[in-house]
Write a protein that holds these residues in place. Structure first.
Motif, mmCIF file in Angstrom:
data_model
loop_
_atom_site.group_PDB
_atom_site.id
_atom_site.type_symbol
_atom_site.label_atom_id
_atom_site.label_comp_id
_atom_site.label_asym_id
_atom_site.label_seq_id
_atom_site.Cartn_x
_atom_site.Cartn_y
_atom_site.Cartn_z
ATOM 1 N N GLU A 57 0.821 -1.214 0.000
ATOM 2 C CA GLU A 57 0.000 0.000 0.000
ATOM 3 C C GLU A 57 0.848 1.253 0.000
ATOM 4 O O GLU A 57 0.587 2.204 -0.732
ATOM 5 N N ARG A 58 1.920 1.239 0.830
ATOM 6 C CA ARG A 58 2.776 2.426 0.899
ATOM 7 C C ARG A 58 3.411 2.704 -0.469
ATOM 8 O O ARG A 58 3.526 3.841 -0.905
ATOM 9 N N ILE A 59 3.792 1.631 -1.164
ATOM 10 C CA ILE A 59 4.412 1.808 -2.481
ATOM 11 C C ILE A 59 3.379 2.350 -3.472
ATOM 12 O O ILE A 59 3.658 3.271 -4.242
ATOM 13 N N ALA A 60 2.164 1.804 -3.410
ATOM 14 C CA ALA A 60 1.113 2.276 -4.331
ATOM 15 C C ALA A 60 0.804 3.746 -4.080
ATOM 16 O O ALA A 60 0.573 4.517 -5.014
ATOM 17 N N GLY B 291 2.240 2.814 -13.560
ATOM 18 C CA GLY B 291 2.548 1.379 -13.611
ATOM 19 C C GLY B 291 4.016 1.093 -13.847
ATOM 20 O O GLY B 291 4.614 0.264 -13.165
ATOM 21 N N THR B 292 4.632 1.817 -14.812
ATOM 22 C CA THR B 292 6.024 1.513 -15.157
ATOM 23 C C THR B 292 6.943 1.797 -13.985
ATOM 24 O O THR B 292 7.794 0.984 -13.621
ATOM 25 N N ALA B 293 6.764 2.982 -13.379
ATOM 26 C CA ALA B 293 7.632 3.355 -12.256
ATOM 27 C C ALA B 293 7.464 2.373 -11.109
ATOM 28 O O ALA B 293 8.436 1.983 -10.462
ATOM 29 N N ARG B 294 6.230 1.938 -10.900
ATOM 30 C CA ARG B 294 5.987 1.014 -9.783
ATOM 31 C C ARG B 294 6.632 -0.348 -10.064
ATOM 32 O O ARG B 294 7.252 -0.947 -9.212
ATOM 33 N N ARG B 295 6.498 -0.768 -11.322
ATOM 34 C CA ARG B 295 7.127 -2.053 -11.670
ATOM 35 C C ARG B 295 8.631 -1.971 -11.448
ATOM 36 O O ARG B 295 9.250 -2.855 -10.876
ATOM 37 N N ALA C 238 12.244 7.976 -5.440
ATOM 38 C CA ALA C 238 11.136 7.575 -6.302
ATOM 39 C C ALA C 238 11.196 8.272 -7.656
ATOM 40 O O ALA C 238 10.864 7.681 -8.680
ATOM 41 N N GLU C 239 11.678 9.546 -7.661
ATOM 42 C CA GLU C 239 11.738 10.281 -8.938
ATOM 43 C C GLU C 239 12.691 9.614 -9.929
ATOM 44 O O GLU C 239 12.475 9.600 -11.125
ATOM 45 N N LYS C 240 13.757 9.018 -9.372
ATOM 46 C CA LYS C 240 14.762 8.403 -10.239
ATOM 47 C C LYS C 240 14.150 7.305 -11.115
ATOM 48 O O LYS C 240 14.672 6.946 -12.150
ATOM 49 N N LEU C 241 13.032 6.772 -10.648
ATOM 50 C CA LEU C 241 12.426 5.660 -11.371
ATOM 51 C C LEU C 241 11.864 6.076 -12.721
ATOM 52 O O LEU C 241 11.583 5.254 -13.576
ATOM 53 N N HIS C 242 11.684 7.366 -12.912
ATOM 54 C CA HIS C 242 11.124 7.838 -14.176
ATOM 55 C C HIS C 242 12.220 8.166 -15.191
ATOM 56 O O HIS C 242 11.945 8.603 -16.288
ATOM 57 N N ARG C 243 13.479 7.965 -14.761
ATOM 58 C CA ARG C 243 14.601 8.357 -15.603
ATOM 59 C C ARG C 243 14.939 7.238 -16.596
ATOM 60 O O ARG C 243 14.893 6.058 -16.251
#
Ligand SMILES: C[S@@+](CC[C@H](N)C(=O)[O-])C[C@H]1O[C@@H](n2cnc3c(N)ncnc32)[C@H](O)[C@@H]1O
Length: 477
Positions: A163-166, A172-176, A212-217
């Motif tokens: 839940e905390r991650i969601a 979807g992509t960043a979460r994966r 978390a922002e790095k995940l969009h890079r």
């Protein structure tokens, strides 16, 4: 695919196992561990079934089943090894809408009972669709050996952060990516090493600040795929192939390797056929940069090793100039792969103390190598990209004074099932290669190590062995 792979929720539901055999015991065990209420029928169950008697969810009937027993039943397994009982079970199951499976009776099966690896809550089911159950069992043993028991606990541990991650990571992509980074990165490492507190701390850090922002890079991964045989991929290459968003590849990528890329990753063939460039080097690099800037994880899959005649350096220069993060994964270069599969050790104390990798041609055609310096008695020379020039290379070497009897081999499609090896001397290799109608890619090995091929006799045996599992699976043996 002949069967639909699904996992059934049988908690609290009625499951019938007919029989007292070892197979029946395995069915009882599996149904009980999935939470079913198991009705086991047999007048005289064997020892293994008896070990379950007394389980709160097991009802033992000391008789054979009758049709009414199947009312309200979800799954019915036949394991009595008695034809009349199997026939009744299948007909009764059909009448009451239950799914039936009779061991070793394909006509009496609505579903397959797969080989299972359990790391609760992680469950892996393997089947060959009934074609070759032994292959499924062998694979199961391999997977068992690969997966530490703690993988199941890792899944449990991570589920508490769902839940905390969601909440924290949208999209979807960043979460994966976040999940993948956790499982295959320091969090998973810490947990599997038994340090749950550190794993927890790492997740919290990742969920805070700019983690978390790095995940969009976007990123670029330059990955060596080896010379062709998929078994020669590294674990790291395979892992990255399964995480990439887009994969760029060319004709050096052997059959079977692309099948290992994540199913929903985009695949782009930048198809460099000799003399028939689908995309130029500049266009390929520009495309890599563009995709990475869109936030994608771009995997450039290279034959062999990306930094050995793979133009990996050139591609990265441009990517790095755009400030895009890059990871390079080495691969088995054609020289190492072909040497092994052709039975030619590139160094050997009695033959060669050094090995030189050279390319036959550069931007402007055949390179004017100094063959007396390269083809010395104590050194092996491996020539990449030389198939079209074998006769010219041999002539140039002899013209510079290299002995015409110098052994030389040309390995075509090395490490693949289509591998061909042509062996000769500088004097006759041109003619032999022309007669062999090689298709390429091919590698040239010059030096006395080539004579080791006859002594070692590795060639066919080694390749047959490495493909045995695959062929067995394909032929359904
Ligand atoms: C552009 S280079 C790439 C080399 C690659 N980066 C490596 O490390 O193997 C292409 C040349 O590699 C060699 N090559 C690649 N795969 C091969 C294979 N399976 N069998 C024989 N030669 C191969 C051939 O000489 C081919 O012309």
């Amino acid at each position: 695919m002949d069967y639909l792979p699904i996992f059934l929720d049988v908690r609290g539901k009625k499951v019938i196992v007919d029989g007292g055999t070892t197979v029946a015991a395995r069915r009882v065990e599996r149904a009980l561990s999935a939470g079913a209420v198991v009705h086991c029928f047999d007048p005289d169950p064997g020892e293994e079934v008896q070990t379950f008697l007394g389980h709160e969810n097991l009802v033992h009937h000391a008789r054979v089943p009758v049709e009414e027993d199947f009312e309200g039943c979800l799954v019915a397994w036949g394991a009595s090894e008695e034809h009349d009982r199997d026939t009744l079970l299948f007909a009764a199951a059909k009448k009451h809408g239950a799914l039936a499976n009779v061991a070793d009776e394909k006509d009496y099966c609505d579903f397959i009972t797969p080989s299972v690896v359990e790391r609760d809550p992680l469950t892996i089911a393997i089947t060959t669709g009934g074609a070759a159950p032994v292959v499924a069992r062998i694979l199961r043993a391999r997977v068992e050996a690969m997966l530490p028991a703690s993988y199941g606990r890792l899944a449990d541990f991570l589920s508490s952060y769902r839940e905390r991650i969601a909440d924290r990571i949208k999209g979807g992509t960043a979460r994966r990516r976040f999940w993948e980074n956790m499982i295959e990165g320091p969090v998973g490492d810490a947990f599997l090493a038994g340090d749950e507190a550190l794993a927890d701390e790492l997740i919290r850090t990742d969920l805070s600040g700019d983690g978390a922002e790095k995940l969009h890079r976007g990123e670029v991964w330059l990955v060596g795929a080896g010379p062709g045989d998929p078994d020669l991929l590294t674990f790291k290459a395979l892992r990255m192939m399964q995480h990439a968003d887009v994969v760029l590849y060319d004709r050096l990528i052997g059959d079977g390797i692309l099948d290992l890329v994540r199913r929903d990753a985009e695949r782009i063939n930048v198809g460099k056929q000799a003399g028939n460039h689908v995309l130029t080097q500049e266009e390929t690099t520009a495309l890599i940069v563009k995709l990475a800037k869109e936030g994608k994880r771009v995997l450039r899959l290279k034959g062999g090793d990306p930094f050995i005649f793979g133009r990996g350096g050139e591609e990265l220069e441009d990517v790095a100039a755009h400030g895009i993060p890059v990871i390079v994964v080495p691969g088995i270069t054609a020289a190492a792969g072909c040497g092994a599969s052709a039975g030619i050790p590139l160094t050997h104390r009695a033959h060669a103390q050094a090995v030189a990798f050279v390319t036959a041609h550069g931007k402007d055609g055949l390179l004017p190598h100094d063959w007396t310096r390269l083809a010395r008695h104590d050194q092996t020379v491996v020539v990449y990209m030389g198939l079209r020039f074998v006769a010219d290379i041999a002539a140039a070497a002899m013209g510079q004074g290299v002995d015409a009897s110098m052994p030389i081999a040309v390995i075509d499609n090395g490490t693949r099932t289509t591998q061909k090896v042509v062996v000769g001397t500088l004097a006759d290799i041109g003619k032999r290669v022309a007669e062999a109608h090689l298709k390429g890619p091919a590698l040239i090995v010059i030096g006395s190590v080539v004579t080791m091929r006859d002594e070692l006799g590795i060639d066919v045996a080694a390749r047959d062995d490495s493909h045995r599992m695959e062929l067995t699976a394909r032929s359904g043996l």
